[in-house]
Design a protein around this motif. Structure first.
Motif, short mmCIF file in Angstrom:
data_model
loop_
_atom_site.label_atom_id
_atom_site.label_comp_id
_atom_site.label_asym_id
_atom_site.label_seq_id
_atom_site.Cartn_x
_atom_site.Cartn_y
_atom_site.Cartn_z
N LEU A 1 0.83 -1.21 0.00
CA LEU A 1 0.00 0.00 0.00
C LEU A 1 0.86 1.26 0.00
CD1 LEU A 1 -2.88 -0.92 2.49
CD2 LEU A 1 -2.94 -0.89 0.00
N THR A 2 1.93 1.25 0.77
CA THR A 2 2.82 2.42 0.82
C THR A 2 3.49 2.68 -0.52
OG1 THR A 2 3.24 1.99 3.17
CG2 THR A 2 4.75 3.48 2.04
N ILE A 3 3.94 1.61 -1.17
CA ILE A 3 4.57 1.76 -2.49
C ILE A 3 3.57 2.29 -3.51
CG2 ILE A 3 5.61 0.48 -4.40
CD1 ILE A 3 6.89 -1.37 -2.30
N LEU A 4 2.36 1.74 -3.49
CA LEU A 4 1.33 2.20 -4.42
C LEU A 4 0.99 3.67 -4.19
CD1 LEU A 4 -1.13 -0.86 -4.44
CD2 LEU A 4 0.44 -0.16 -6.26
N TYR A 5 0.90 4.05 -2.91
CA TYR A 5 0.58 5.44 -2.59
C TYR A 5 1.70 6.37 -3.03
CZ TYR A 5 -1.46 9.26 0.15
OH TYR A 5 -2.03 10.45 0.53
N ALA A 6 2.94 5.97 -2.79
CA ALA A 6 4.08 6.79 -3.20
C ALA A 6 4.12 6.93 -4.71
CB ALA A 6 5.38 6.18 -2.68
N ALA A 7 3.84 5.84 -5.44
CA ALA A 7 3.85 5.90 -6.90
C ALA A 7 2.75 6.83 -7.41
CB ALA A 7 3.68 4.50 -7.48
N LEU A 8 1.56 6.71 -6.83
CA LEU A 8 0.44 7.55 -7.26
C LEU A 8 0.74 9.03 -7.02
CD1 LEU A 8 -2.54 7.84 -8.19
CD2 LEU A 8 -3.18 7.63 -5.77
N LEU A 9 1.25 9.36 -5.82
CA LEU A 9 1.55 10.76 -5.51
C LEU A 9 2.70 11.29 -6.36
CD1 LEU A 9 0.20 12.63 -3.32
CD2 LEU A 9 -0.41 10.22 -3.18
N THR A 10 3.63 10.42 -6.73
CA THR A 10 4.72 10.85 -7.61
C THR A 10 4.21 11.25 -8.97
OG1 THR A 10 6.30 9.41 -6.44
CG2 THR A 10 6.90 10.14 -8.66
N VAL A 11 3.30 10.45 -9.51
CA VAL A 11 2.70 10.79 -10.81
C VAL A 11 1.95 12.11 -10.71
CG1 VAL A 11 0.98 10.08 -12.51
CG2 VAL A 11 2.55 8.39 -11.55
N ALA A 12 1.20 12.30 -9.63
CA ALA A 12 0.45 13.54 -9.45
C ALA A 12 1.39 14.74 -9.32
CB ALA A 12 -0.45 13.43 -8.22
N ALA A 13 2.48 14.57 -8.57
CA ALA A 13 3.44 15.65 -8.39
C ALA A 13 4.09 16.05 -9.72
CB ALA A 13 4.51 15.23 -7.39
N ARG A 14 4.43 15.05 -10.53
CA ARG A 14 5.02 15.34 -11.85
C ARG A 14 4.03 16.09 -12.74
NH1 ARG A 14 7.70 10.45 -14.85
NH2 ARG A 14 8.14 12.20 -16.24
N SER A 15 2.75 15.68 -12.67
CA SER A 15 1.74 16.35 -13.50
C SER A 15 1.56 17.80 -13.07
CB SER A 15 0.41 15.59 -13.40
OG SER A 15 0.54 14.27 -13.88
N LEU A 16 1.53 18.03 -11.77
CA LEU A 16 1.37 19.40 -11.28
C LEU A 16 2.57 20.25 -11.68
CD1 LEU A 16 -0.07 21.55 -9.57
CD2 LEU A 16 1.09 20.60 -7.55
N TYR A 17 3.76 19.71 -11.53
CA TYR A 17 4.97 20.47 -11.87
C TYR A 17 5.01 20.77 -13.37
CZ TYR A 17 9.89 21.84 -11.93
OH TYR A 17 11.05 22.54 -12.08
N SER A 18 4.65 19.80 -14.19
CA SER A 18 4.66 20.02 -15.64
C SER A 18 3.63 21.07 -16.05
CB SER A 18 4.38 18.71 -16.38
OG SER A 18 5.40 17.77 -16.12
#
Length: 545
Positions: free
Chosen positions: A490-507
């Motif tokens: 669950l922690t890995i999945l959550y970290a992966a999901l938030l990473t994708v969201a962070a990249r989208s926001l930054y882009s």
């Protein structure tokens, strides 16, 4: 340099996705984020979740109102399946952060015979519960409870996604988007995933406020923002039928949005056919919400007792004392806006509280020095609402239910306040400085780490307990409880999901840059801006505000 920036801005606009695609992406993100929290949190690990789960199971089986003789001094008695009636036994870890979640007994799937249960949410509007209770009609045991949580999460995700999609349709949406991202604290994601109308209340307030801002921003071309108009109508109709206090958030959202624009922008809404139809639909929803409130006035006083776990020994406190006390505690609730999970027994790590407190301070101070001053005055009005409105509500309620206010109750108004800070800063352009993407990378990666750390820490609280001598190693080597899929997955999945969201926001904020790739030669050619123009007042003349 300006030519290069103009070319890049044009490229960014051409590659920008359609609103439908944006909504779908945001819906997937919020659905997954809420669902991961729903799976990671043990059953009945949300505030007052047993009462709301019992209420949902009762409503979906036809027990909507409170007939005479079903209220006996500590809530409403209803008939539900036995496995749901016995859910209060799952809260053995509540208020005891050292106790892991393994103390809770299993939820038997075969205990489907009728049993009497008690809920303190007996007088709540049934709309939310009708939807959330549906899985209990076709499933049993723990899977039914998790399914009810996920249905609630999906419902909230629809409105969060609609609100953020609308916000992106603003002219100059940069600062409002940044402020909205700050408003998505760990507590916001946590609350969006439990069985509690507080979740849908927050989501509909976000959708209403953001949608109304966009509609007013495009008052001279409403045909371009038809989805936002429909978002406003649907949000009002649903928000008015969540909790009685939701009407206060509805009024605050409408007033603040109107204050950001001129009267002619507001008046133009009443000359559009779709807007008038939407207003009519929203009015029906408000009338139904008010009708339910009138109906519950005739129910026994004991049917709406204070939620479990909240000290209720303050019935004799005078209203003015409650009001003054709430004002005095205004800043004490900030930690709960950021993250105090479970039954108010699990604050997120101190580094997370410190980081988000810094963001809150920046969000409060920056609009105070903005130009034109009118925008700063609107933001100050919103700040005053955040302090005064909850104090007034608590003063009114203190005689009947005691001093029960928690920070999560104010979350709709908190998000309105933060987005208002972004609206007040809209006249401040993004500069061509190479520092902007560097600072953006620093803040977004820090927020990513804070979110993941909060998620892992709350898991640690339930997996091993937060004890004096326990460490993260205890969670790894001696887990006492495991959520579905296990906490590492669950922690890995959550970290992966938030990473994708962070990249989208930054882009989105910094087109042409990558969050985890440090630029070398293009830094000066494409950096959004945190510095105001030389003459921001001239900028303001082209804005509705």
């Amino acid at each position: 340099m300006s030519t290069a920036i103009g070319k890049q801005a044009g490229t960014a606009n051409k590659t920008r996705r359609s609103p439908a695609a944006v909504f779908l992406g945001l819906f997937i993100f919020f659905s997954l984020a809420f669902s991961l929290w729903a799976v990671a949190t043990p059953l009945m690990g949300y505030p007052d979740e047993p009462a709301h789960t019992i209420k949902a199971a009762a409503v979906v089986r036809g027990e909507v109102t409170v007939p005479p003789g079903q209220s006996f001094g500590h809530g409403v008695h209803v008939i539900v399946p036995a496995y749901i009636a016995n859910l209060p036994a799952q809260t053995c870890f509540a208020f005891q952060r050292a106790v892991p979640a393994d103390c809770a007994p299993p939820v038997p799937g075969n205990d489907t015979y009728d049993a009497i249960a008690v809920t303190s949410a007996g007088t709540y509007n049934p709309m939310y519960y009708w939807i959330v209770g549906l899985p209990s009609l076709v499933m049993t045991g723990a899977p039914a409870i998790y399914a009810m949580r996920i249905v609630s999460a999906l419902l909230s995700a629809v409105f969060f996604a609609a609100g953020f999609t609308a916000l992106l349709q603003l002219r100059r949406p940069g600062w409002p988007v940044i402020a909205a991202a700050v408003a998505i604290t760990p507590m916001t994601l946590f609350l969006g995933s439990g069985i509690n109308p507080n979740s849908i209340e927050i989501g509909t307030t976000v959708a209403l406020f953001c949608g109304l801002l966009v509609v007013l921003d495009n008052s001279r071309g409403l045909a371009r923002v038809s989805p936002a108009i429909l978002t406003v109508g649907a949000s009002i109709a649903v928000l008015a039928n969540t909790r009685s206090v939701s009407l206060a958030w509805l009024l605050c959202a409408v007033v603040v949005a109107f204050l950001f624009y001129r009267w002619r922008d507001v008046a133009s809404l009443f000359r559009n056919r779709l807007t008038l139809v939407t207003i009519g639909i929203a009015a029906v929803g408000v009338v139904l919400g008010l009708a339910w409130m009138v109906l519950t006035l005739s129910t026994p006083a004991s049917s709406g007792v204070a939620p479990e776990g909240i000290a209720n020994a303050t019935h004799n406190v005078a209203s003015y004392q409650a009001f003054v006390t709430m004002l005095d505690r205004t800043f004490d609730f900030i930690t709960q806006y950021i993250g105090v999970m479970g039954w108010l027994d699990t604050p997120v790590p101190q580094m997370v509280l410190s980081f988000w407190s810094m963001l809150f301070v920046l969000a409060i101070l920056l609009p105070l020095i903005t130009r034109p001053r009118r925008l700063a005055y609107v933001f100050v009005t919103t700040l005053l609402m955040l302090a005064v409105v909850p104090a007034v509500i608590q003063a009114v309620l203190v005689g009947s239910v005691g001093f029960i206010w928690q920070g999560r109750y104010s979350m709709p108004l908190v998000i309105i306040t933060l987005i208002s800070a972004g609206m007040a800063l809209r006249c401040h352009r993004f500069s061509t400085s190479a520092r902007a993407p560097v600072l953006g990378r620093l803040f977004i990666i820090s927020a990513l780490v804070a979110h993941v750390a909060s998620f892992a820490y709350v898991l640690r609280r339930y997996v091993a307990g937060i004890q004096d001598l326990s460490t993260w190693q205890t969670m790894i080597s001696h887990p006492s409880w495991q959520p579905p899929l296990g906490w590492p997955v669950l922690t890995i999945l959550y970290a992966a999901l938030l990473t994708v969201a962070a990249r989208s926001l930054y882009s989105y904020l910094f087109p042409g840059f990558e969050l985890f790739v440090r630029p070398r030669h293009r830094a000066k050619a494409a950096a959004p801006d945190v510095r105001p123009r030389v003459n921001p007042a001239a900028d303001a003349r082209s804005e509705p505000a």
